[in-house]
Design an enzyme around this catalytic site. Structure first.
Site, PDB file in Angstrom:
ATOM      1  N   CYS A  26      -0.433   4.118   2.148  1.00 60.11           N
ATOM      2  CA  CYS A  26      -0.256   3.867   3.582  1.00 60.11           C
ATOM      3  C   CYS A  26       1.179   4.152   4.014  1.00 60.11           C
ATOM      4  O   CYS A  26       1.424   4.752   5.058  1.00 60.11           O
ATOM      5  CB  CYS A  26      -0.569   2.412   3.934  1.00 60.11           C
ATOM      6  SG  CYS A  26      -2.150   1.786   3.351  1.00 60.11           S
ATOM      7  N   ASP A  27       2.137   3.678   3.209  1.00 57.31           N
ATOM      8  CA  ASP A  27       3.524   3.629   3.665  1.00 57.31           C
ATOM      9  C   ASP A  27       4.495   4.511   2.879  1.00 57.31           C
ATOM     10  O   ASP A  27       5.668   4.622   3.254  1.00 57.31           O
ATOM     11  CB  ASP A  27       4.026   2.175   3.615  1.00 57.31           C
ATOM     12  CG  ASP A  27       3.211   1.262   4.517  1.00 57.31           C
ATOM     13  OD1 ASP A  27       2.744   1.741   5.562  1.00 57.31           O
ATOM     14  OD2 ASP A  27       3.037   0.085   4.172  1.00 57.31           O
ATOM     15  N   CYS A  72       0.832  -1.210   0.000  1.00 59.31           N
ATOM     16  CA  CYS A  72       0.000   0.000   0.000  1.00 59.31           C
ATOM     17  C   CYS A  72       0.864   1.257   0.000  1.00 59.31           C
ATOM     18  O   CYS A  72       1.397   1.647   1.034  1.00 59.31           O
ATOM     19  CB  CYS A  72      -0.942   0.000   1.205  1.00 59.31           C
ATOM     20  SG  CYS A  72      -2.025   1.442   1.262  1.00 59.31           S
TER      21      CYS A  72
END
Length: 313
Positions: free
Chosen positions: A137-138, A134
């Site tokens: 997300c990261d 992701c």
């Protein structure tokens, strides 16, 4: 046989949020946490984009917070996996771990979606230590660093483009000799100076200690031109798709062409009356913790309305 007004299948932000709302509405839900209590986020080291945690929080800890909150309001949280469910008539009958059964007037499916991986042992070895599925997300953790994105479809191009605005360099590792993505997404990727596309390339391993420092690649595999090379990277992003966890449903709910549960308009209602879906299992687009939590809230409110409308006490 035991009966509940609301059975929540799966944990994670969607399941736990649904449990919080349903419990506060005095529905007394029963939630089975599944194979991975807390869902995918329990394997994420730091979450910085969930509102309310200004300093960020470990994924496991955040799921524990949500779990405790659901428990505080009286949700019945249980260990176990729903291995089968009969949706042919209400009350629905769910089978837990192939053994126990429970009847439910309503069901919220929040079983999530599993990222597809290449199947390399190193992907597990470096999970949360450079390997991610992701970018939104990261990606933030890889500012000014070098990353690789595996895949050649729209998702891979979107992730590579997103990361190119954060990282100093982005490799796209593409198995075929072309991109499968739409023309507009291909164009966006091609126009970025810091994205390098490696066509006809397979990843065969990762290396580094303790986190990812590079990838072992093979180009033109199985041909006379086959050659190996290593690239130095700090992050390795999988973008070869997700598989919604719907096998246990046995095809009883309408799914879209990618296998995600179809929901009705603004609600979380599925093709089966009394069955609702929340989180990544019904979200092919956003797949964020905050959107999953929001869907869990909606699902619990939809359940509450359904029970009132059908005079189920």
């Amino acid at each position: 046989m035991e009966r509940t007004k609301c059975l929540i299948i799966g944990s994670g932000p969607a399941g736990y949020t649904a449990a919080i709302y349903a419990s506060r509405a005095n529905i007394a839900p029963v939630l089975y946490e599944g194979m991975q209590p807390g869902g995918q986020l329990t394997t994420t080291t730091d979450i910085e984009n969930f509102p309310g945690y200004p300093e960020g929080i470990n994924g496991f800890e955040m799921m524990e917070d949500l779990r405790k909150q659901a428990k505080r309001f009286g949700a019945d949280l249980r260990t176990g996996e729903v291995t089968h469910i009969d949706l042919s008539k209400r009350p629905f009958v769910a089978t837990i771990d192939g053994d126990t059964t429970i009847e439910a007037e309503t069901v919220i499916v929040s079983t999530g979606a599993s990222a597809k991986y290449l199947g390399l042992a190193d992907e597990k070895k470096y999970a949360g230590m450079g390997v991610s599925a992701c970018a939104t997300c990261d990606g933030f953790f890889y500012r000014k660093k070098t990353v690789a994105v595996v895949g050649g479809g729209d998702t891979a191009c979107e992730e590579a483009h997103y990361l190119s605005n954060l990282a100093s360099k982005v490799y796209m590792i593409v198995r075929k000799d072309y991109l499968r993505a739409s023309k507009v997404m291909q164009q966006r990727v091609m126009e970025k100076d810091n994205i390098e596309i490696l066509f006809n390339t397979n990843t065969v391993g990762l290396f580094g200690s303790p986190a990812v420092e590079g990838a072992h690649l093979v180009q033109f595999k199985g041909t006379p031109e086959e050659k190996t090379l290593d690239i130095d990277i700090d992050g390795f992003f999988l973008a070869i798709g997700h598989k919604p966890n719907t096998d246990f449903l046995g095809g009883q709910l309408a799914l879209d062409e990618q296998g995600y549960i179809k929901t009705d308009g603004f609600t979380t209602a599925t093709s089966m009356e009394g069955v609702f879906a929340a989180g990544d299992v019904a979200d092919p687009r956003y797949r964020q913790a905050i959107t999953a939590a929001g869907m869990g809230c909606k699902a619990a409110l939809d359940v509450e309305k359904f029970l009132v409308d059908n005079d189920i006490k």
